[in-house]
Design a protein around this motif. Sequence first.
Motif, PDB file in Angstrom:
ATOM      1  N   UNK A  22      -0.018 -10.801   2.079  1.00  0.00           N
ATOM      2  CA  UNK A  22       1.351 -11.271   2.251  1.00  0.00           C
ATOM      3  C   UNK A  22       2.240 -10.415   1.354  1.00  0.00           C
ATOM      4  N   UNK A  23       3.313  -9.891   1.926  1.00  0.00           N
ATOM      5  CA  UNK A  23       4.277  -9.068   1.190  1.00  0.00           C
ATOM      6  C   UNK A  23       5.579  -9.843   1.085  1.00  0.00           C
ATOM      7  N   UNK A  62       6.196   1.393   3.944  1.00  0.00           N
ATOM      8  CA  UNK A  62       5.244   1.335   2.845  1.00  0.00           C
ATOM      9  C   UNK A  62       3.837   1.142   3.382  1.00  0.00           C
ATOM     10  N   UNK A  63       2.864   1.560   2.581  1.00  0.00           N
ATOM     11  CA  UNK A  63       1.454   1.331   2.871  1.00  0.00           C
ATOM     12  C   UNK A  63       0.957   0.256   1.911  1.00  0.00           C
ATOM     13  N   UNK A  64       0.560  -0.906   2.457  1.00  0.00           N
ATOM     14  CA  UNK A  64       0.152  -2.027   1.606  1.00  0.00           C
ATOM     15  C   UNK A  64      -1.253  -1.849   1.054  1.00  0.00           C
ATOM     16  N   UNK A  65      -2.026  -0.904   1.583  1.00  0.00           N
ATOM     17  CA  UNK A  65      -3.374  -0.648   1.064  1.00  0.00           C
ATOM     18  C   UNK A  65      -3.345   0.340  -0.095  1.00  0.00           C
ATOM     19  N   UNK A  66      -2.575   1.435   0.082  1.00  0.00           N
ATOM     20  CA  UNK A  66      -2.515   2.470  -0.953  1.00  0.00           C
ATOM     21  C   UNK A  66      -1.288   2.321  -1.839  1.00  0.00           C
ATOM     22  N   UNK A  67      -0.426   1.323  -1.524  1.00  0.00           N
ATOM     23  CA  UNK A  67       0.782   1.036  -2.330  1.00  0.00           C
ATOM     24  C   UNK A  67       1.670   2.274  -2.450  1.00  0.00           C
ATOM     25  N   UNK A  78      -3.623 -13.526  -5.699  1.00  0.00           N
ATOM     26  CA  UNK A  78      -3.457 -12.529  -6.757  1.00  0.00           C
ATOM     27  C   UNK A  78      -2.473 -11.449  -6.313  1.00  0.00           C
ATOM     28  N   UNK A  79      -1.671 -10.945  -7.241  1.00  0.00           N
ATOM     29  CA  UNK A  79      -0.680  -9.901  -6.949  1.00  0.00           C
ATOM     30  C   UNK A  79      -1.365  -8.543  -7.027  1.00  0.00           C
ATOM     31  N   UNK A  80      -1.480  -7.870  -5.888  1.00  0.00           N
ATOM     32  CA  UNK A  80      -2.121  -6.557  -5.860  1.00  0.00           C
ATOM     33  C   UNK A  80      -1.236  -5.489  -6.497  1.00  0.00           C
ATOM     34  N   UNK A  81       0.045  -5.520  -6.168  1.00  0.00           N
ATOM     35  CA  UNK A  81       0.939  -4.492  -6.705  1.00  0.00           C
ATOM     36  C   UNK A  81       2.385  -4.968  -6.580  1.00  0.00           C
ATOM     37  N   UNK A  82       3.190  -4.583  -7.552  1.00  0.00           N
ATOM     38  CA  UNK A  82       4.631  -4.823  -7.498  1.00  0.00           C
ATOM     39  C   UNK A  82       5.325  -3.471  -7.374  1.00  0.00           C
ATOM     40  N   UNK A  83       6.166  -3.322  -6.365  1.00  0.00           N
ATOM     41  CA  UNK A  83       6.834  -2.049  -6.070  1.00  0.00           C
ATOM     42  C   UNK A  83       8.333  -2.224  -6.240  1.00  0.00           C
TER      43      UNK A  83
END
Length: 938
Positions: A601-602, A655-660, A619-624
């Motif tokens: 979920x983004x 954006x790419x949600x896998x490679x951030x 869990x938060x994978x990445x914040x952009x």
Amino acid sequence: MGLTKQYLRYAATAVFGVIASPKANVVFVTLRGEKGRYVAVAACEHVFIWDLRKSEKVLILPGLKQEVTYLCPSPNGLFLAVGYEDGSIRIFNLLSGESNITFNGHKSAVTTLSFDHLGGRLVSGSKDTDVIVWDVINESGLYRLKGHKDAVTRALFLREKNLLVTSGKDTLVKWWDLDTQHCFKTMVGHRTEVWGMATLSEESRILTGSADSELRAWNIAYPQEGSDSAAPEMKKSKASSNSEEDAEEVDETPEERILSCHKAGSIIREGRDRVVGLGTDKTGRILACHGTDAVLEVFCILNEDEISKKLEKKIKRAKKKVKQKLSEEGEGDMETTVESTLQDEIPRLLNIKASSKIKSFDLILCPKEELKAVLLLQNNCLEVYTVILSAKTPECSRTAQVTLGGHRSDVRTLSFSSDNIAVLSASAECVKIWNRSTLQCIRTMPCEYALCSLFVPGDRQVIVGSKSGQLQLFDLASGSLSESVVAHDGAVWSISLSPDQRGFVTGGADKCVKFWEFELVKDENDAQISRRLSLKETRVLQLDEDVLCVRYSPNQRLLAVSLLDCTVKIFYVDTLKFFLSLYGHKLPVLCMDISHDSSLIATGSADRNVKIWGLDFGDCHRSLFAHEDSVMFLQFSPKSHLFFTAGKDRKIKQWDADKFEHIQTLEGHHLEVWCLAISPSGDHIVSASHDKSLRLWERTREPLILEEEREMQREAEFEESVSKGGEPVVAGETQGETGLAGKKTIETVKAAERVMEAIELYREETKKREEHRAMCKAAEKEVPLPINPILQAYGNITPSAYVLEVFKKVKSSELEESLLVLPFSYVPDLLTLFHDYIQLGLELERICRCLFFVLRIHFGQITSNQMLLTVIESLKKTTIAKVGEVKDVLGFNMAGLQFLKREIEAKEEVTFFADATDRFEEKRRKRKKKEKLVLVMV
């Protein structure tokens, strides 16, 4: 190393939904020989030509990236000058729709453009306070005039003299002598910004409008017409009074009086706000102005005969009054003065009331005394009004309106149909259905203030959630409202279709999430239809904060709800039990989406960040850091982990949600992007912005490599930094009122580099040929010389001819700036080459222009170099001789044309090209006639 992942590039394909951008003006243009039928308007970076009779778009003049800020048609109607936000100006041919002339000189947006009466010169004013005069025929800049301290609002050529008058937001009106490029007069009679200016009565009067309700009129007189005798009286009155009305002008050079200008009076407008637009039609018969409201005030400018008739009627009435008073009071003398006032010469005709605020207008006087006025309104539409001037009481009637091709207010929601063909857009007043392939509007349905929408499965109905809390169900076949349901007590902020397509969920400002199902019910009003689609509320989830966004997971297991407390709550759909809470954003989450496999979920927030979360554990994978302003919309591409975001910073990003990683940025919108929609196939994207435009983006087959994308971005930043450089400086010259017209751009730098490469090739080839000649002479036999591939590509031309070819390819408007960048080490070779070209008579005009500019900027170094003195002496003799030959040819041609003119006049008994002296005599005769009518009766 091979590519680990390949992306496909999205490219802009079309702009629709915008009828006319309010940032620029509207002008009548002549197309296909018809006048008064076609108008040109700005549409973001493009220019649209509209057929007012059919309300159709007939021509698009494509732009690049910058928004259009001003339009000006040429006097002959064949060309259209377009000014842009970055200060560039392009000249379009209306017959072909192409632009071959580009002028770059201003550092900020162009605010005004004006052609001279022949169309050979163009003057431009800008927010950078400079005024530049361009030579349209030679495609080059003539000079830059500096004197205003704020943005220039209007610039006009005077036909009778080689003069220019400009107005600005610095409250000044300046007069320029274009022969000397000098400001010889500054009028300071305005206390606020001068927003509009127009010339009246064959340029014997100028009208100015500022930030008050007064239109000031100024009479112009030239010394040779005997009007300079009034100047000492004006100065005397200025010295004897301290009032504001007397301090109207300041002469910068009293010894060089070119004209006298004094205030003739004022016209009081009905509007109390500032003047936004002021202008006349081409014949100078009708004057119109408007403020920030919806009223256009129209005045009629009377000619000398009409003023004379009006004065005669006044005189008759005055005589009757005198006779009556003499008979009542007995014998005696009574003096009465009868003279025309400004209100008599420019009477009010009527007011035109538009349907919304006016941003710009244009007038055209058609045959049979029919006036057409086209109005560009604030709400993205055009209106045309017609006034019959020959009527006793002229009245206006609206004869055309262009409204179908766009919304009146901002589009706040977009949706794609399941077959990728139809696009829904909804705003504060209506819902429109567009055909994606033709970009035509096929349905328009009035609605409440729309905030969210979706196509009902089957694509026969659409649902719109409104600001008032209603859900409106529209039938597309009939284009009517089928049902309206009060869903929430506050605004319906979000709507999401269930994956099983049997219902949907809505979230509103009343802190509720409501679940709905589709059902078929009997229509009591129409017995012929057995059943119709309806909406049924099934469940309600009550929360503690306002709901901003809701989303189903594609497996219909979870429901994500964004709340006003900056968190995102995840619930189980079947039991509505709480599952996860996603917290970390500093401001509320405005948009979110769940990937196709329900694993990610983004969320996009007003804090400008996008966070990617796992739906298994929250869990938060990445914040952009995604945008420079609030993230307004976020959506995943179908069947992928790529997603798009739209922000208030005018950009759309992928954006790419896998490679951030940030993949690409789609730039095109000029104001905030409110929403976007991705087609079910993922091949198309539609976005809506505050600039009233809808933009269609298409996925191409072109692969996108991230390293190349970053390199292109760095190049764009470098080009932008080059264009932001200061004005070109010529060594040994002080900065005064004038300067070079152009500016340094990436094109001028590249042109200078091409010239340097050509001169280096000339040096190398010349050296090779000398060595080859010496070798052949020593060997006493001829050996073929290998030909340079570049020269071979040009047809085995000589090195000097190749340098000339490079010079010919440099745009005329960029010639001076390119030579200014050129180092002095190349100048000796240039002077030698110029001597050869002039001697052979090749491109004489262009080469002489380059030669004189090179001598001007490198004068000190050239004169101190002993080796160049012989070259300069040879150039002096050759140039004078060759230019003399060209002048002789021109003189011979002019004499031949004059002879043909006399022959035709004698044979046909007609007169061509009336001289300016005849016009002066006619004006003097009319003025004397007017003076005789001002009587003093006893």
